[in-house]
Design a protein around this motif. Sequence first.
Motif, mmCIF file in Angstrom:
data_model
loop_
_atom_site.group_PDB
_atom_site.id
_atom_site.type_symbol
_atom_site.label_atom_id
_atom_site.label_comp_id
_atom_site.label_asym_id
_atom_site.label_seq_id
_atom_site.Cartn_x
_atom_site.Cartn_y
_atom_site.Cartn_z
ATOM 1 N N ASP A 114 30.398 42.991 31.683
ATOM 2 C CA ASP A 114 30.532 41.655 32.263
ATOM 3 C C ASP A 114 29.401 40.729 31.825
ATOM 4 O O ASP A 114 29.579 39.515 31.732
ATOM 5 C CB ASP A 114 30.567 41.766 33.792
ATOM 6 N N LYS A 117 38.034 38.013 33.587
ATOM 7 C CA LYS A 117 37.320 38.053 34.864
ATOM 8 C C LYS A 117 37.993 37.161 35.895
ATOM 9 O O LYS A 117 38.093 37.511 37.073
ATOM 10 C CB LYS A 117 35.862 37.645 34.678
ATOM 11 N N LYS A 118 38.473 35.999 35.461
ATOM 12 C CA LYS A 118 39.167 35.096 36.384
ATOM 13 C C LYS A 118 40.412 35.769 36.957
ATOM 14 O O LYS A 118 40.702 35.661 38.154
ATOM 15 C CB LYS A 118 39.558 33.800 35.676
ATOM 16 N N ASP A 167 39.314 38.314 39.524
ATOM 17 C CA ASP A 167 38.837 37.612 40.728
ATOM 18 C C ASP A 167 40.004 37.023 41.514
ATOM 19 O O ASP A 167 40.064 37.149 42.749
ATOM 20 C CB ASP A 167 37.858 36.497 40.340
ATOM 21 N N VAL A 179 34.239 44.912 34.740
ATOM 22 C CA VAL A 179 34.809 44.034 33.721
ATOM 23 C C VAL A 179 34.314 44.484 32.353
ATOM 24 O O VAL A 179 33.121 44.397 32.042
ATOM 25 C CB VAL A 179 34.423 42.562 33.966
ATOM 26 N N THR A 212 35.327 44.081 28.147
ATOM 27 C CA THR A 212 36.136 43.263 27.242
ATOM 28 C C THR A 212 35.838 43.579 25.779
ATOM 29 O O THR A 212 34.749 44.033 25.436
ATOM 30 C CB THR A 212 35.874 41.754 27.466
#
Length: 228
Positions: free
Chosen positions: A89, A151-152, A155, A164, A166
């Motif tokens: 993240d 992440k959005k 969330d 998270v 990626t």
Amino acid sequence: MTESQPNSVPPRRAGRLTILLATIAVLVVAGAAGIYGIGGLQRNAGGDPVCRPAVALAQQLKPLVRGEVAALTPAAAPLRLPDLTFADDGGQPKKLSDFRGRTVLVNLWATWCVPCRKEMPALDNLQAKLGSSDFEVVAINIDTRDPAKPKKFLDDEKLTHLSVFTDASAKVFQDLKAVGRALGMPTSVLIDREGCEIATINGPAEWDSNDATTLIKAAVKPVAGSSK
């Protein structure tokens, strides 16, 4: 009348002889190719010796590959997974080898993948139920355009138990594809604490179901002194 030469062969017999010799040559070449081909397959089937226990474990788990996880394919040959690289993240580099010592479920997902989005709550619940120093869900997002989107999504969906991870290059997908373990999205690979394949599934699964949690509990081999 012209006498025939003593060593000459009539045209028809010569033609048949040529065909026969050509056929024998083809069979010899094919036989040799088969022998070397089988030998090559046998050599490839040997795999990484460190991963042989993972194959034995996969065979033990076969009776549990049912119901919601019936689409899992248990490992049939020793395979150490590529040392996948991605980011956490905070943007710090991570590797699959960072998780050695625990069983992990690597999952590749993307926000544009509808089955992936539907599967994420179950993966989050699985991490909530079984996540420990012995087991972790490593869900790696491969969106390549908007780095804030994964992440959005987590969330917005209130998926708070998954870390998270990626890979904006989507190289992790290509790396798994190169060893025949990523054919589409989502893809999940259950990996033992040595980095070896236990089982793979291409497509979604109900990871928080009794079928899935029973199988994963059986797959996890706790390290002495670790907590559950």
